[in-house]
Scaffold this motif. Sequence first.
Motif, PDB file in Angstrom:
ATOM      1  N   LEU A 281       0.825  -1.217   0.000  1.00  0.00           N
ATOM      2  CA  LEU A 281       0.000   0.000   0.000  1.00  0.00           C
ATOM      3  C   LEU A 281       0.852   1.256   0.000  1.00  0.00           C
ATOM      4  CD1 LEU A 281      -2.936  -0.825   2.463  1.00  0.00           C
ATOM      5  CD2 LEU A 281      -2.894  -0.998  -0.039  1.00  0.00           C
ATOM      6  N   GLN A 282       1.940   1.239   0.753  1.00  0.00           N
ATOM      7  CA  GLN A 282       2.826   2.399   0.801  1.00  0.00           C
ATOM      8  C   GLN A 282       3.598   2.579  -0.502  1.00  0.00           C
ATOM      9  OE1 GLN A 282       5.290   1.921   4.246  1.00  0.00           O
ATOM     10  NE2 GLN A 282       3.660   2.455   5.674  1.00  0.00           N
ATOM     11  N   MET A 283       4.093   1.474  -1.044  1.00  0.00           N
ATOM     12  CA  MET A 283       4.915   1.544  -2.255  1.00  0.00           C
ATOM     13  C   MET A 283       4.124   1.973  -3.480  1.00  0.00           C
ATOM     14  SD  MET A 283       7.237  -1.897  -1.961  1.00  0.00           S
ATOM     15  CE  MET A 283       8.016  -1.630  -3.565  1.00  0.00           C
TER      16      MET A 283
ATOM     17  N   GLY B  30       0.699 -14.818   0.385  1.00  0.00           N
ATOM     18  CA  GLY B  30       1.767 -14.020   1.002  1.00  0.00           C
ATOM     19  C   GLY B  30       2.963 -13.859   0.079  1.00  0.00           C
ATOM     20  N   VAL B  31       3.321 -14.931  -0.612  1.00  0.00           N
ATOM     21  CA  VAL B  31       4.431 -14.873  -1.565  1.00  0.00           C
ATOM     22  C   VAL B  31       4.103 -13.894  -2.690  1.00  0.00           C
ATOM     23  CG1 VAL B  31       5.679 -16.202  -3.317  1.00  0.00           C
ATOM     24  CG2 VAL B  31       5.343 -17.155  -1.045  1.00  0.00           C
ATOM     25  N   THR B  32       2.861 -13.888  -3.118  1.00  0.00           N
ATOM     26  CA  THR B  32       2.444 -12.962  -4.181  1.00  0.00           C
ATOM     27  C   THR B  32       2.559 -11.515  -3.707  1.00  0.00           C
ATOM     28  OG1 THR B  32       0.978 -14.641  -5.086  1.00  0.00           O
ATOM     29  CG2 THR B  32       0.589 -12.377  -5.777  1.00  0.00           C
ATOM     30  N   LEU B  33       2.155 -11.245  -2.468  1.00  0.00           N
ATOM     31  CA  LEU B  33       2.341  -9.890  -1.933  1.00  0.00           C
ATOM     32  C   LEU B  33       3.820  -9.531  -1.870  1.00  0.00           C
ATOM     33  CD1 LEU B  33      -0.274  -9.685   0.956  1.00  0.00           C
ATOM     34  CD2 LEU B  33      -0.214  -8.290  -1.116  1.00  0.00           C
TER      35      LEU B  33
ATOM     36  N   ASP C 264       6.138 -10.680  -3.814  1.00  0.00           N
ATOM     37  CA  ASP C 264       6.559 -10.427  -5.196  1.00  0.00           C
ATOM     38  C   ASP C 264       6.208  -9.011  -5.637  1.00  0.00           C
ATOM     39  OD1 ASP C 264       7.548 -13.008  -5.340  1.00  0.00           O
ATOM     40  OD2 ASP C 264       5.865 -13.796  -6.518  1.00  0.00           O
ATOM     41  N   LEU C 265       5.063  -8.515  -5.180  1.00  0.00           N
ATOM     42  CA  LEU C 265       4.688  -7.138  -5.518  1.00  0.00           C
ATOM     43  C   LEU C 265       5.659  -6.128  -4.910  1.00  0.00           C
ATOM     44  CD1 LEU C 265       0.803  -7.265  -5.153  1.00  0.00           C
ATOM     45  CD2 LEU C 265       2.081  -6.857  -7.274  1.00  0.00           C
ATOM     46  N   THR C 266       6.243  -6.460  -3.773  1.00  0.00           N
ATOM     47  CA  THR C 266       7.166  -5.513  -3.124  1.00  0.00           C
ATOM     48  C   THR C 266       8.531  -5.474  -3.799  1.00  0.00           C
ATOM     49  OG1 THR C 266       8.039  -7.071  -1.481  1.00  0.00           O
ATOM     50  CG2 THR C 266       6.051  -5.827  -0.877  1.00  0.00           C
TER      51      THR C 266
ATOM     52  N   TYR D 265       4.138  -6.268 -14.148  1.00  0.00           N
ATOM     53  CA  TYR D 265       2.971  -6.697 -14.922  1.00  0.00           C
ATOM     54  C   TYR D 265       2.836  -8.211 -14.915  1.00  0.00           C
ATOM     55  CZ  TYR D 265       3.022  -1.861 -16.241  1.00  0.00           C
ATOM     56  OH  TYR D 265       3.014  -0.503 -16.187  1.00  0.00           O
ATOM     57  N   TYR D 266       3.965  -8.917 -14.903  1.00  0.00           N
ATOM     58  CA  TYR D 266       3.935 -10.372 -14.796  1.00  0.00           C
ATOM     59  C   TYR D 266       3.381 -10.789 -13.432  1.00  0.00           C
ATOM     60  CZ  TYR D 266       5.408 -15.138 -14.054  1.00  0.00           C
ATOM     61  OH  TYR D 266       5.415 -16.467 -13.735  1.00  0.00           O
ATOM     62  N   VAL D 267       3.836 -10.121 -12.380  1.00  0.00           N
ATOM     63  CA  VAL D 267       3.373 -10.442 -11.031  1.00  0.00           C
ATOM     64  C   VAL D 267       1.880 -10.173 -10.897  1.00  0.00           C
ATOM     65  CG1 VAL D 267       3.571  -9.799  -8.585  1.00  0.00           C
ATOM     66  CG2 VAL D 267       5.632 -10.104  -9.970  1.00  0.00           C
TER      67      VAL D 267
END
Length: 115
Positions: free
Chosen positions: A26-28, A79-82, A84-86, A94-96
């Motif tokens: 959310l911050q990023m 959690g791993v997906t979150l 990956d977003l960071t 875009y892949y993530v």
Amino acid sequence: MDIAYLEDMLFKSVAKEIEDLYEEVLQMYSFDEEVLNIARSIKGMCDYILSIYRNIPNPERKLDESLYTTLYNVLKDMGVTLYDLTVAEGEQLYYVISSAYQKLNGANNLLERLT
């Protein structure tokens, strides 16, 4: 220590990790509505999985053990997906995002069959 207690600690630990990663995303990406929407969807899915876990009627394991394992694995994958977003940058993002939509769809389909 009994298994139910350890299991509960494991779920709580993953839930805290997910909450921290969600706040970081959310911050990023406060400027990127698409990333925010996918992060909110992931967080919502995680909250739903945790509510299923908390509402399992008998913590003494009368239900099939694979239910707990399945819920934990889906939660961990979200959690791993979150995470990956960071760490994703540029085109990786875009892949993530695409992968996250697929994972959410798969998790949703799985949970519909379980509940």
